[in-house]
Design an enzyme around this catalytic site. Sequence first.
Site, PDB file in Angstrom:
ATOM      1  N   THR A  21      -3.048  -6.614  -6.662  1.00 52.22           N
ATOM      2  CA  THR A  21      -2.952  -5.535  -5.678  1.00 52.22           C
ATOM      3  C   THR A  21      -3.255  -6.075  -4.286  1.00 52.22           C
ATOM      4  OG1 THR A  21      -5.267  -4.802  -5.602  1.00 52.22           O
ATOM      5  CG2 THR A  21      -3.893  -3.973  -7.422  1.00 52.22           C
ATOM      6  N   ASP A  22      -2.769  -5.383  -3.290  1.00 50.16           N
ATOM      7  CA  ASP A  22      -3.230  -5.656  -1.941  1.00 50.16           C
ATOM      8  C   ASP A  22      -4.702  -5.243  -1.860  1.00 50.16           C
ATOM      9  OD1 ASP A  22      -3.158  -6.384   0.750  1.00 50.16           O
ATOM     10  OD2 ASP A  22      -1.158  -5.562   1.009  1.00 50.16           O
ATOM     11  N   TRP A  23      -5.340  -5.560  -0.759  1.00 47.32           N
ATOM     12  CA  TRP A  23      -6.795  -5.495  -0.695  1.00 47.32           C
ATOM     13  C   TRP A  23      -7.307  -4.057  -0.593  1.00 47.32           C
ATOM     14  CZ3 TRP A  23      -5.726  -9.706  -2.399  1.00 47.32           C
ATOM     15  CH2 TRP A  23      -6.504 -10.852  -2.342  1.00 47.32           C
TER      16      TRP A  23
ATOM     17  N   TYR B 221       0.813  -1.210   0.000  1.00 47.78           N
ATOM     18  CA  TYR B 221       0.000   0.000   0.000  1.00 47.78           C
ATOM     19  C   TYR B 221       0.848   1.262   0.000  1.00 47.78           C
ATOM     20  CZ  TYR B 221      -3.782  -3.061   1.793  1.00 47.78           C
ATOM     21  OH  TYR B 221      -4.722  -4.040   1.968  1.00 47.78           O
TER      22      TYR B 221
END
Length: 631
Positions: free
Chosen positions: A326-328, A285
């Site tokens: 992607t991260d969440w 992020y």
Amino acid sequence: MQPTFSTAPDGTRFRDLNGNGVMDPYEDPRLSAAERTDDLVGRLSLEEKAGLMFQTVIELGEDGGLLETPGAISKSPTSTVILGKGMNHFNVHHISTARAGARWSNNLQRLAEQTPHGIPVTISTDPRHAFVENTGVAFSAGPFSQWPEPMGLAALDDLDVIRSFADIARREYCAVGIRAALHPQIDLPTEPRWGRQAQTFGYDADRVSQITAAYLEGFQGDALGPDSVACTTKHFPGGGPQRDGEDAHFPYGREQDYPGGMFEYHLAPFREAIRRGTAGMMPYYGMPVGLERGGQVIDEVGFAYNRQIVTDLLRDELGYDGVVVTDWELVNDNHVGDQVLPARAWGVEHLDAAGRMRMLLEAGVDQFGGEECVDLLLDLVRSGVVAEQRLDASVRRILLVKFQLGLFDDPYVDEDAAESLVGNAEFRAAGTTAQAESVTVLRDRDGTLPLFAEPARPRIYAEGFGDAALDAYGERTGRPEDADVALVRIGAPFDPRDDLFLERWFHQGSLEFPPGLAVRLGRLAEHAPLVIVVNLDRPAVLTPLVPIASALVVDYGSSDEAVLAALSGRIPPRGVLPVEIPRSMDAVRASATDVPDGTVDPLFPRGFGLFPRGFGLHPRAQAPEPAAARQ
């Protein structure tokens, strides 16, 4: 549960996934994964392509059934996301039993057969073989074998154990239908306060690179195949240098900086992961602040939004052509009850959801983690903002992994076999041994360890230990005055927070214990030899505990039984510190975020442990005394 096979005129058995009575190339098990992928990409509708580019959480229904109502975390009924949105990558959370997990996996695959091309589901998981229970990070073992956190595996300093762990975890995952791991987490936690260190392997870049290779070998093998678990390595290009150690899940932790100029150092384990063929890569992020590379200023936006990072560095320079997920929740806010977690669109908060998705695609990502807004992507394509060919590039990478894993040929698992294999006695014993051996002895004044040699059943004053574990070694007493030994088990300190969703599970802030703790424990030490065990999910400032402890020990995720086995010598501890222990918070605040071993005059240096070969040798014959011993 077994798949249903058809037979081609030449005798080849195949799954007629699109129900047309013909063995199409993508259904032909004799063709290569690449050939089958190319055929299927050309057959897919725009809607099917879009669905492949999302991965989100769905939860088990009762006893492994499909959950057809929104859950605690999952947003939509299962049939809605699979049949309505065309999605087929899902991150699983709680699994109550191996049988329930296997049954749920089979139910998902059977439902997926109803889609136009029968694309099988890929089930992924965050780490779930240790002790941390944090919806945003990892899950405790439950029915699976239980091991120390990755930091504890690193403390063993034993590549064979790490490879063995990864192989056992792979076998347990496959048994319940989990074929993708959202790990290893190979960030180098050079900022001592960072709240995600327990799932890392420390910050020695060379050693972490070696661990990464062993880990990927255990999960993926030499190449992805029907017995592999596909790993998504994270968090590119390294999430450790978080400003002030605040985590980038949260707005106050969005900055990541490199005052020591060590950006390339943090890249080293990722280079090894690429060399070893990691199936996926996940950017973090965080947004880089003040970073220049090769004379070029790097844009101050979250790494997944950053084309200089995802395409120029990861794809072009490092040669990675696997899946980038992607991260969440980078696109939409996450509302849970009366709490909200803002979308981690750091540096691009001003963009709307469509603008964020477009920027992520332009950066070069393939799959949106934690999202199910398929209609938004379809709108971008139908309006001409995003070309369908851009989706094809990502869909090809995503499908290739599914074919390599053999999911198109047989995605089903045996419920009985899952019940007998997952968490079996052999695997649990191996995990318990690793828990005990990873325990790291930092101080042993006057040869206090091993414990319980004399008397045979000592009187034990204990805090933080359960009765059942203690009963194997002695009699519990409620008064330190009556004890032969005092055992105290505590967690590393942190600042409790609970404003944003997930925040209360993240241990952040100061590494100092409250001042009253040492005073109280010092009074215990007046009555009996005091053994202090600290669970290190972050490198706590242990300075005030050194003068009062007869023995000072740390663990990184170990049961009471495993800790006592280590203290008693039943399973001799051999752990060494994968990170240094700072002497003070002043030293932490003065250190550079990105520099390993960066605090002045550490209390215990990285690599220190009194008994790296068990209790057989006196510690002073094996390692110099730490600075703490000179106090």
